[in-house]
Scaffold this motif. Structure first.
Motif, PDB file in Angstrom:
ATOM      1  N   THR A  75       0.817  -1.218   0.000  1.00  0.00           N
ATOM      2  CA  THR A  75       0.000   0.000   0.000  1.00  0.00           C
ATOM      3  C   THR A  75       0.849   1.265   0.000  1.00  0.00           C
ATOM      4  O   THR A  75       0.592   2.186  -0.785  1.00  0.00           O
ATOM      5  CB  THR A  75      -0.948   0.000   1.225  1.00  0.00           C
ATOM      6  OG1 THR A  75      -1.635  -1.237   1.241  1.00  0.00           O
ATOM      7  CG2 THR A  75      -1.962   1.119   1.146  1.00  0.00           C
ATOM      8  N   PHE A  89      -7.634   4.363 -17.242  1.00  0.00           N
ATOM      9  CA  PHE A  89      -8.075   4.274 -15.836  1.00  0.00           C
ATOM     10  C   PHE A  89      -9.046   5.410 -15.496  1.00  0.00           C
ATOM     11  O   PHE A  89      -9.176   5.795 -14.332  1.00  0.00           O
ATOM     12  CB  PHE A  89      -6.920   4.322 -14.838  1.00  0.00           C
ATOM     13  CG  PHE A  89      -5.851   3.284 -15.006  1.00  0.00           C
ATOM     14  CD1 PHE A  89      -5.979   2.234 -15.889  1.00  0.00           C
ATOM     15  CD2 PHE A  89      -4.699   3.347 -14.246  1.00  0.00           C
ATOM     16  CE1 PHE A  89      -4.989   1.277 -16.040  1.00  0.00           C
ATOM     17  CE2 PHE A  89      -3.698   2.399 -14.384  1.00  0.00           C
ATOM     18  CZ  PHE A  89      -3.844   1.368 -15.286  1.00  0.00           C
ATOM     19  N   TYR A 103      -9.114  10.345  -7.896  1.00  0.00           N
ATOM     20  CA  TYR A 103      -7.777   9.779  -7.678  1.00  0.00           C
ATOM     21  C   TYR A 103      -6.994  10.600  -6.649  1.00  0.00           C
ATOM     22  O   TYR A 103      -6.226  10.041  -5.863  1.00  0.00           O
ATOM     23  CB  TYR A 103      -7.016   9.664  -9.003  1.00  0.00           C
ATOM     24  CG  TYR A 103      -7.456   8.454  -9.792  1.00  0.00           C
ATOM     25  CD1 TYR A 103      -7.053   7.177  -9.424  1.00  0.00           C
ATOM     26  CD2 TYR A 103      -8.301   8.578 -10.883  1.00  0.00           C
ATOM     27  CE1 TYR A 103      -7.467   6.061 -10.126  1.00  0.00           C
ATOM     28  CE2 TYR A 103      -8.729   7.461 -11.607  1.00  0.00           C
ATOM     29  CZ  TYR A 103      -8.301   6.208 -11.221  1.00  0.00           C
ATOM     30  OH  TYR A 103      -8.724   5.091 -11.913  1.00  0.00           O
ATOM     31  N   TYR A 107      -5.404   8.963  -3.280  1.00  0.00           N
ATOM     32  CA  TYR A 107      -3.960   9.054  -2.990  1.00  0.00           C
ATOM     33  C   TYR A 107      -3.661  10.047  -1.857  1.00  0.00           C
ATOM     34  O   TYR A 107      -2.498  10.328  -1.594  1.00  0.00           O
ATOM     35  CB  TYR A 107      -3.192   9.471  -4.245  1.00  0.00           C
ATOM     36  CG  TYR A 107      -2.914   8.332  -5.207  1.00  0.00           C
ATOM     37  CD1 TYR A 107      -1.748   7.579  -5.118  1.00  0.00           C
ATOM     38  CD2 TYR A 107      -3.824   7.993  -6.198  1.00  0.00           C
ATOM     39  CE1 TYR A 107      -1.487   6.534  -5.998  1.00  0.00           C
ATOM     40  CE2 TYR A 107      -3.569   6.958  -7.088  1.00  0.00           C
ATOM     41  CZ  TYR A 107      -2.400   6.230  -6.982  1.00  0.00           C
ATOM     42  OH  TYR A 107      -2.156   5.199  -7.856  1.00  0.00           O
TER      43      TYR A 107
ATOM     44  N   LYS B   7     -12.711   6.510   1.582  1.00  0.00           N
ATOM     45  CA  LYS B   7     -12.261   5.970   0.301  1.00  0.00           C
ATOM     46  C   LYS B   7     -13.275   4.960  -0.253  1.00  0.00           C
ATOM     47  O   LYS B   7     -13.522   4.921  -1.453  1.00  0.00           O
ATOM     48  CB  LYS B   7     -10.873   5.350   0.453  1.00  0.00           C
ATOM     49  CG  LYS B   7      -9.814   6.438   0.610  1.00  0.00           C
ATOM     50  CD  LYS B   7      -8.426   5.910   0.793  1.00  0.00           C
ATOM     51  CE  LYS B   7      -7.473   7.092   0.950  1.00  0.00           C
ATOM     52  NZ  LYS B   7      -6.087   6.692   1.141  1.00  0.00           N
ATOM     53  N   ALA B  85      -7.556  -1.693 -12.508  1.00  0.00           N
ATOM     54  CA  ALA B  85      -6.112  -1.599 -12.253  1.00  0.00           C
ATOM     55  C   ALA B  85      -5.784  -0.250 -11.614  1.00  0.00           C
ATOM     56  O   ALA B  85      -4.927  -0.168 -10.732  1.00  0.00           O
ATOM     57  CB  ALA B  85      -5.341  -1.783 -13.552  1.00  0.00           C
ATOM     58  N   GLY B  86      -6.491   0.795 -12.055  1.00  0.00           N
ATOM     59  CA  GLY B  86      -6.285   2.119 -11.461  1.00  0.00           C
ATOM     60  C   GLY B  86      -6.618   2.121  -9.980  1.00  0.00           C
ATOM     61  O   GLY B  86      -5.887   2.693  -9.161  1.00  0.00           O
ATOM     62  N   LEU B  87      -7.715   1.459  -9.624  1.00  0.00           N
ATOM     63  CA  LEU B  87      -8.096   1.374  -8.204  1.00  0.00           C
ATOM     64  C   LEU B  87      -7.096   0.509  -7.444  1.00  0.00           C
ATOM     65  O   LEU B  87      -6.715   0.822  -6.313  1.00  0.00           O
ATOM     66  CB  LEU B  87      -9.501   0.780  -8.052  1.00  0.00           C
ATOM     67  CG  LEU B  87     -10.676   1.600  -8.592  1.00  0.00           C
ATOM     68  CD1 LEU B  87     -11.979   0.854  -8.363  1.00  0.00           C
ATOM     69  CD2 LEU B  87     -10.731   2.974  -7.955  1.00  0.00           C
ATOM     70  N   MET B  88      -6.669  -0.575  -8.090  1.00  0.00           N
ATOM     71  CA  MET B  88      -5.737  -1.492  -7.420  1.00  0.00           C
ATOM     72  C   MET B  88      -4.376  -0.845  -7.181  1.00  0.00           C
ATOM     73  O   MET B  88      -3.666  -1.211  -6.251  1.00  0.00           O
ATOM     74  CB  MET B  88      -5.553  -2.764  -8.255  1.00  0.00           C
ATOM     75  CG  MET B  88      -6.735  -3.703  -8.209  1.00  0.00           C
ATOM     76  SD  MET B  88      -6.593  -5.006  -9.444  1.00  0.00           S
ATOM     77  CE  MET B  88      -5.230  -5.962  -8.803  1.00  0.00           C
ATOM     78  N   MET B  89      -4.004   0.104  -8.043  1.00  0.00           N
ATOM     79  CA  MET B  89      -2.709   0.787  -7.879  1.00  0.00           C
ATOM     80  C   MET B  89      -2.732   1.867  -6.809  1.00  0.00           C
ATOM     81  O   MET B  89      -1.689   2.334  -6.368  1.00  0.00           O
ATOM     82  CB  MET B  89      -2.309   1.434  -9.197  1.00  0.00           C
ATOM     83  CG  MET B  89      -1.463   0.539 -10.064  1.00  0.00           C
ATOM     84  SD  MET B  89      -0.636   1.507 -11.317  1.00  0.00           S
ATOM     85  CE  MET B  89       0.572   2.397 -10.354  1.00  0.00           C
ATOM     86  N   ALA B  90      -3.933   2.295  -6.431  1.00  0.00           N
ATOM     87  CA  ALA B  90      -4.040   3.371  -5.433  1.00  0.00           C
ATOM     88  C   ALA B  90      -3.689   2.819  -4.048  1.00  0.00           C
ATOM     89  O   ALA B  90      -3.900   1.632  -3.773  1.00  0.00           O
ATOM     90  CB  ALA B  90      -5.458   3.927  -5.434  1.00  0.00           C
ATOM     91  N   PRO B  91      -3.146   3.675  -3.187  1.00  0.00           N
ATOM     92  CA  PRO B  91      -2.794   3.211  -1.832  1.00  0.00           C
ATOM     93  C   PRO B  91      -4.032   3.066  -0.951  1.00  0.00           C
ATOM     94  O   PRO B  91      -4.223   3.795   0.018  1.00  0.00           O
ATOM     95  CB  PRO B  91      -1.862   4.316  -1.325  1.00  0.00           C
ATOM     96  CG  PRO B  91      -2.271   5.523  -2.074  1.00  0.00           C
ATOM     97  CD  PRO B  91      -2.782   5.078  -3.401  1.00  0.00           C
ATOM     98  N   VAL B  92      -4.877   2.157  -1.350  1.00  0.00           N
ATOM     99  CA  VAL B  92      -6.165   1.942  -0.679  1.00  0.00           C
ATOM    100  C   VAL B  92      -6.248   0.474  -0.303  1.00  0.00           C
ATOM    101  O   VAL B  92      -5.913  -0.382  -1.131  1.00  0.00           O
ATOM    102  CB  VAL B  92      -7.323   2.275  -1.656  1.00  0.00           C
ATOM    103  CG1 VAL B  92      -8.667   1.976  -1.027  1.00  0.00           C
ATOM    104  CG2 VAL B  92      -7.246   3.702  -2.125  1.00  0.00           C
ATOM    105  N   ASP B  93      -6.680   0.203   0.899  1.00  0.00           N
ATOM    106  CA  ASP B  93      -6.887  -1.188   1.291  1.00  0.00           C
ATOM    107  C   ASP B  93      -7.898  -1.812   0.315  1.00  0.00           C
ATOM    108  O   ASP B  93      -8.935  -1.220   0.018  1.00  0.00           O
ATOM    109  CB  ASP B  93      -7.436  -1.227   2.726  1.00  0.00           C
ATOM    110  CG  ASP B  93      -7.327  -2.607   3.318  1.00  0.00           C
ATOM    111  OD1 ASP B  93      -6.568  -2.763   4.281  1.00  0.00           O
ATOM    112  OD2 ASP B  93      -8.004  -3.532   2.804  1.00  0.00           O
ATOM    113  N   ARG B  94      -7.556  -2.999  -0.164  1.00  0.00           N
ATOM    114  CA  ARG B  94      -8.421  -3.628  -1.181  1.00  0.00           C
ATOM    115  C   ARG B  94      -9.833  -3.876  -0.647  1.00  0.00           C
ATOM    116  O   ARG B  94     -10.797  -3.893  -1.407  1.00  0.00           O
ATOM    117  CB  ARG B  94      -7.798  -4.936  -1.657  1.00  0.00           C
ATOM    118  CG  ARG B  94      -6.419  -4.748  -2.313  1.00  0.00           C
ATOM    119  CD  ARG B  94      -6.574  -4.424  -3.776  1.00  0.00           C
ATOM    120  NE  ARG B  94      -5.376  -3.888  -4.392  1.00  0.00           N
ATOM    121  CZ  ARG B  94      -4.362  -4.601  -4.885  1.00  0.00           C
ATOM    122  NH1 ARG B  94      -4.372  -5.908  -4.778  1.00  0.00           N
ATOM    123  NH2 ARG B  94      -3.350  -4.016  -5.467  1.00  0.00           N
TER     124      ARG B  94
END
Lengths: 239, 225
Positions: A75, A89, A103, A107, B7, B85-94
């Protein structure tokens, strides 16, 4: 003591079932360096980019970001990585501003509105900020994609075939923007199979072929013609 | 915790706003549900007595199949531009991504139920007991959304996602269907839910809690695999 490379990939393997997408790739990307990753379709470029982007876990091997291995919870590492690919995206029914705001909040970007405004100016989309993305041309979508990828000021920007689907005007614009970013010291790792676009701005180029890194050289070490000759030996090799 | 919930809400918000503007998922689900109700109405000749007995089953069949269309499309939309993929790349707990998608899917299914119920009541000439029915309806819909969201995420990257989703969801959802239909029958018969359908409601609550917990814990693995 020298600073560790920004990205360090060591003996990276990735298998999809029986297919071996990466077979022991080792490479480094230094802070402020632009590395272009060449290779034909299926060479493993996207897999490597996706592993560094934390989208896919490797089967074996390690990836280090500023010397810290990406293991377990990724994370925090995700805050430092930006990705631009031929897919945006972005949500077509949201406006450009809403997409960027989404986004920015995901972030935790401080002062999000000012950052959105600054990036919209940079990519020339201020006047279209409140229009739905579905009304944008492919070139405009790619501009917004770059703004989206830069929102959180990533340490490294990963570009996976960023020129796909762009017309000549949009391609020239993107090359100019990426050139500016390179001069500003952004660290960039770009995957492409287009030799001309890939060599235009990079400091170093590497060739991936069938999941292996087969060539790695500073850009200036070879002329464009020599690069073309080297590339052809791998890409046009009968399989 | 506030940041986590914020989030999750953002992810639900973008689904709800996108849907409000495109009406893509709602219209598909609503048309499907209304057509199903119409077909049942013409195909079945129900007396005033068995109408009340059959009504819960018909309603749940309609909601489940309309819901399958909705959750499938909700994830397919994430895949169209690579947004997942955009959501998965964000620093967010899945699990926050899961929670956000679950809230969105729950809202889509609930809105279709709200449109379908009055038409069902009119066509079948059945008085819908709104408040007693709300309890099994909510618990069953929640259970469906919990399972549907997990399996839609699993099947979204497969070539056969449209076909695969019902095959994956329906076997696991059987206990919920049975419990929801039984509890809804009690509500339609205007009998006390607490006295006569307590164990069915208990089954629904247990299912929802169990699968929600599992989904929150395992969604990270599900997304990556």
């Amino acid at each position: 003591m020298t600073a560790p490379p920004l990205i360090e990939v060591e003996d990276l393997h990735k298998n999809y079932g029986l297919r071996r997408a990466l077979r022991g790739v080792t490479m480094r990307v230094a802070q402020g360096e632009w590395v272009t990753l060449f290779g034909p379709n299926g060479a493993g470029k996207t897999t490597l980019i996706h592993i560094i982007a934390t989208l896919v876990r490797p089967s074996r091997g390690t990836v280090r970001l500023q010397g810290h291995p990406l293991t377990g919870d990724w994370t925090e590492a995700r805050r430092h990585i930006g990705l631009v690919s031929h897919r945006s995206f972005l949500y077509p029914d949201l406006t450009a501003a809403e997409n960027l705001r989404l986004y920015a909040h995901l972030y935790d970007v401080p002062d999000a509105e000012a950052r959105i405004r600054a990036l919209a100016e940079r990519v020339g989309l201020v006047k279209r900020l409140h229009d739905p993305v579905r009304t944008f041309s492919r070139g405009m979508v790619q501009r917004l994609t770059i703004a989206r990828a830069l929102l959180h000021s990533p340490l490294i920007l990963l570009l996976d075939e960023p020129y796909t689907g762009l017309d000549a005007g949009a391609t020239a614009w993107l090359t100019r923007l990426l050139g500016q970013m390179a001069r500003e010291g952004h660290t960039i790792l770009m995957a492409t199979h287009n030799l001309e676009q890939g060599l235009a701005l990079c400091d170093r180029a590497v060739i991936l072929h069938r999941g292996r890194l087969v060539f790695d050289s500073p850009r200036q070490a070879l002329s464009t013609e020599e690069w073309q000759a080297v590339y052809r030996t791998y890409v046009e090799e009968p399989s | 915790m506030r940041a986590y919930l914020r989030k999750a809400w953002l992810i639900a918000w973008k689904d709800l706003v996108s849907e409000w503007r495109s009406r893509e998922i709602f219209s598909i689900m609503a048309v499907f549900a209304l057509l199903t109700i119409l077909i049942f109405n013409f195909a079945l000749e129900l007396s005033s007595v068995n109408r009340v007995e059959v009504a819960p089953g018909l309603l749940w069949v309609t909601f489940i199949f309309a819901g399958l269309l909705g959750v499938n499309r909700s994830f397919a939309r994430e895949q169209d531009q690579g947004n997942l993929a955009g959501l998965m790349m964000a620093p967010v707990d899945r699990s926050a991504i899961y929670l956000g998608k679950l809230i969105g899917n729950l809202a889509f299914i609930a809105s279709v139920e709200a449109v379908t119920l009055p038409l069902f009541a009119a066509l079948f000439n059945v008085a819908v007991p709104v408040w007693p029915l709300a309890v099994p309806l909510f618990l069953g819909t929640l259970g469906f959304a919990i399972i549907g969201t997990v399996f839609a995420a699993m099947s979204v990257n497969t070539r056969l996602r449209d076909v695969l989703l019902p095959v994956l969801v329906l076997p696991i959802f059987v206990p919920v269907v049975i419990a929801a239909v039984k509890a809804s029958s009690t509500a339609f018969a205007r009998r006390s839910l607490l006295e006569e359908a307590r164990h069915w409601l208990g089954l629904l609550v247990t299912f929802d809690v169990l699968f929600f917990t599992l989904a929150m814990l395992l969604f990270d693995v599900i997304l990556e695999e």
